[in-house]
Design an enzyme around this catalytic site. Sequence first.
Site, mmCIF file in Angstrom:
data_model
loop_
_atom_site.group_PDB
_atom_site.id
_atom_site.type_symbol
_atom_site.label_atom_id
_atom_site.label_comp_id
_atom_site.label_asym_id
_atom_site.label_seq_id
_atom_site.Cartn_x
_atom_site.Cartn_y
_atom_site.Cartn_z
ATOM 1 N N ASP A 1 7.842 -25.441 27.221
ATOM 2 C CA ASP A 1 6.499 -24.925 27.208
ATOM 3 C C ASP A 1 5.553 -25.719 28.303
ATOM 4 O OD1 ASP A 1 7.564 -23.572 25.125
ATOM 5 O OD2 ASP A 1 5.972 -24.447 23.685
ATOM 6 N N ALA A 2 5.849 -27.027 28.460
ATOM 7 C CA ALA A 2 4.885 -27.843 29.184
ATOM 8 C C ALA A 2 5.206 -27.200 30.884
ATOM 9 C CB ALA A 2 5.452 -29.261 29.117
ATOM 10 N N CYS B 1 4.745 -30.955 -20.097
ATOM 11 C CA CYS B 1 4.423 -32.305 -20.692
ATOM 12 C C CYS B 1 3.366 -32.861 -21.285
ATOM 13 C CB CYS B 1 5.020 -33.303 -19.356
ATOM 14 S SG CYS B 1 3.657 -33.348 -18.211
ATOM 15 N N GLU C 1 4.579 0.562 18.093
ATOM 16 C CA GLU C 1 4.055 0.089 16.819
ATOM 17 C C GLU C 1 3.411 -1.334 16.941
ATOM 18 O OE1 GLU C 1 3.924 2.732 14.635
ATOM 19 O OE2 GLU C 1 3.413 1.931 12.598
ATOM 20 N N ASP D 1 3.142 -24.202 31.130
ATOM 21 C CA ASP D 1 1.794 -24.451 31.271
ATOM 22 C C ASP D 1 1.459 -25.016 32.639
ATOM 23 O OD1 ASP D 1 1.840 -23.840 28.680
ATOM 24 O OD2 ASP D 1 1.508 -25.653 27.773
ATOM 25 N N LYS E 1 11.486 2.533 10.915
ATOM 26 C CA LYS E 1 10.290 3.188 10.838
ATOM 27 C C LYS E 1 9.402 1.812 10.417
ATOM 28 C CE LYS E 1 7.333 6.622 9.324
ATOM 29 N NZ LYS E 1 6.049 5.866 8.893
HETATM 30 S S1 IVH Z 1 7.863 8.564 16.522
HETATM 31 C C1 IVH Z 1 6.747 12.659 17.751
HETATM 32 N N1 IVH Z 1 9.408 6.402 15.744
HETATM 33 O O1 IVH Z 1 5.135 6.654 12.144
HETATM 34 C C2 IVH Z 1 7.318 11.351 17.084
HETATM 35 N N2 IVH Z 1 7.167 6.809 14.859
HETATM 36 O O2 IVH Z 1 4.321 9.652 11.382
HETATM 37 C C3 IVH Z 1 6.325 10.550 17.010
HETATM 38 N N3 IVH Z 1 6.346 5.146 13.447
HETATM 39 O O3 IVH Z 1 2.076 6.989 13.464
HETATM 40 C C4 IVH Z 1 6.295 9.248 16.233
HETATM 41 N N4 IVH Z 1 8.131 3.646 13.622
HETATM 42 O O4 IVH Z 1 3.091 4.880 13.849
HETATM 43 C C5 IVH Z 1 8.056 7.330 15.769
HETATM 44 N N5 IVH Z 1 10.495 4.425 15.167
HETATM 45 C C6 IVH Z 1 9.476 5.306 15.327
HETATM 46 C C7 IVH Z 1 8.413 4.694 14.252
HETATM 47 C C8 IVH Z 1 7.242 5.591 14.299
HETATM 48 C C9 IVH Z 1 6.935 4.017 12.901
HETATM 49 C C10 IVH Z 1 5.104 5.634 13.027
HETATM 50 C C11 IVH Z 1 4.107 5.853 13.976
HETATM 51 C C12 IVH Z 1 3.485 7.404 13.777
HETATM 52 C C13 IVH Z 1 4.096 7.773 12.325
HETATM 53 C C14 IVH Z 1 4.617 9.043 12.400
#
Ligand code: IVH
Length: 685
Positions: free
Chosen positions: A32-33, A426, A177, A36, A120
């Site tokens: 890290d240093a 206790c 995301e 920096d 997801k």
């Molecule tokens: S694809 C056309 N892939 O789920 C497809 N979405 O309802 C567009 N999300 O608002 C989304 N993981 O925030 C996709 N691996 C992933 C995802 C993902 C989370 C969320 C995303 C979106 C919602 C879709």
Amino acid sequence: MSTAAARAKQLREVLNRHAHLYYVLDQPEIPDAEYDKLFQELQSIEAVHPELRTADSPTQRVIGALLEGFKPVRHTVPMLSIRTETDTEAAGAENFDARVRRELELDTDAPPVEYACELKFDGLAINLRYEHGILVQAATRGDGETGEDVTQNIRTIKQIPLRLLNVDAAVLEVRGEVYMRRDDFERLNESQRALIASGAKNEKTFVNPRNTAAGAVRQLDPAVAAKKPLSFFAYGVGDVQGWSMPAKHSAMLNQFETMGLPVAKQRAVVQGAQGLIEYYRDIGTQRDSLPFDIDGVVYKVNSLALQKRLGFVSREPRWAVAHKYPAQEQMTRLLDIDIQVGRTGKLTPVAKLEPVFVGGTTVSNATLHNEDEARRKDVRVGDTIIVRRAGDVIPEVVSVVMERRPSNVGEAFDLYKKLNGKCPVCNSAIAREAGEADWRCTGGLYCAAQRKQAILHFAGRRAMDVEGLGDKLVDQLVDGGSVKTLADLYQLDLSQLTALERMGEKSAQNLLDGLTKSKHTTLARFIYSLGIRHVGEATAKDLAKHFGSLTALLQANEAQLLVVNDVGPVVAKSIHMFFQQPHNCEIVDKLRAAGVQWQEHTGAANDDSSKPLVGKTLVLTGSLPTLSRDQAKELIEAAGGKVSGSVSKKTDFVVAGEEAGSKLQKAQELGVKVIDESGLRKLLK
Ligand code: IVH
């Protein structure tokens, strides 16, 4: 000038490469240093030649000005949502595959469709617009057509590259995301609880990582946003100009990775419904051990040509589906509140719940953390509450569903009254000190509950990892009086153990072997295993790294402890107090005498030259948000720096707080770098 420009360019590239190694790949190549040092070199070149300050310079991940509101951003390509399969069995995957095959008019004997499977993520969708490889804008999804310009906040997320590697497309919009890791979330809440306990007003704990991440991205004060540790995963594209798209979604994600974008490694290319089901089950078994929340997996038809043929229905693509896992938050009824005695005597209110299936298991107990939290949430027996269980974190009561409060609900929670002022184990008096969130049993190691918890903690998988020492056994050892302190564990012998109930010779020998094996450990594990208040696993690691040896840690005063990553005044005091107790030092000595050992790195971290501020002169001006002037001075000096009363060309940094006056002006005139309290804290690390 041209040499300065060339050097700045080189530094930008080197720094961006190391940021990628550190934040995305988690494989730092330089200390890290060193980073920096290079960073400061770039900063000083840019100070002399402001025209060399480019948008992709790592110095530009700065905290911007307070906003009045976010500018709307019209998405060139709408941001869609995906259809959800809530059936948590194989049917969810089978339905989707059947639908895709029908839409593509595939015969039953046609080969299986290829899918890209991914997680997801449970966060907030963001569109990152790169023009000629440079991040120019970041926007939320909004209603899908129009989102909000959150570029300022997104730029502070170190995982998000400000410049893509080897891409010169006129436009490449990357979608993904923004989320918060579970450990970051827990740590954030821990420090919020500490702040509240120390009397801070207007502070609160956060409900879950998702809401916290979403709140941080949409936070108008970028200084507040920057304090929230956020992460990012890419999973799709928006507008694309001048970039030749690969033929498959999976290839696109691979290319994202080579551009320096974080892409989750838990992804797979599979064939047909069977492949989807296997992926769903496989990720299901990993869900709890992932470092972040997911609420399901996503299946996408892998061929982009087929995606195009499938098209959309009502703002949802026909080529993708989300397949959910059991929810991590559920509603249930609060039947009672019990009080548990922890290893430091801490009395924790535990909610007894009507059993509910949450995050994949049935939960009937959830923590309420402490009296203040229980009161702030206004949790009462008879209420309907929301319980959250995510990963291997203890289930917790998130909130009360007020609309469902029955008329005969119990009274406001009062821990002292409930226990009649006495420890439930206790009978010692209970006490709550000013500035403390927790009630404690004052019995100390006289209290069997505390002794048991301390031993279980010591033996835990993440501490000394003593195999074969479970809670039933600890109960017997403590109740029978053969283990009074941690050190007694290593004095146990075969005859003592076989004398215990339900303890055969074989299990007794296994435990002794487990104890012997546990003696070879690491300094970090040893520190963690001692159960010092406020010293969790991460802090123990930081302490071990910083001090290198137990002796150095034992000798550290509070100011020296404050220099360690994430160690604030409360933690520093607790560590210092722990090693001031002769009783504790005696146990440490006995453990080492029994053969507990680890590799030490003496010297290194204590060298003056490795202190972060050696040779630096700082000037303090104005009032800082949390540190008094004396505290700031002490911290700087402990880090090897000097504090001066006036600004000159020799000043390295001016630390400016509210109502900073002429010193700040002077610094600006002389081009001396000005930082705020959080900047100072960074320097101290
Ligand atoms: S694809 C056309 N892939 O789920 C497809 N979405 O309802 C567009 N999300 O608002 C989304 N993981 O925030 C996709 N691996 C992933 C995802 C993902 C989370 C969320 C995303 C979106 C919602 C879709």
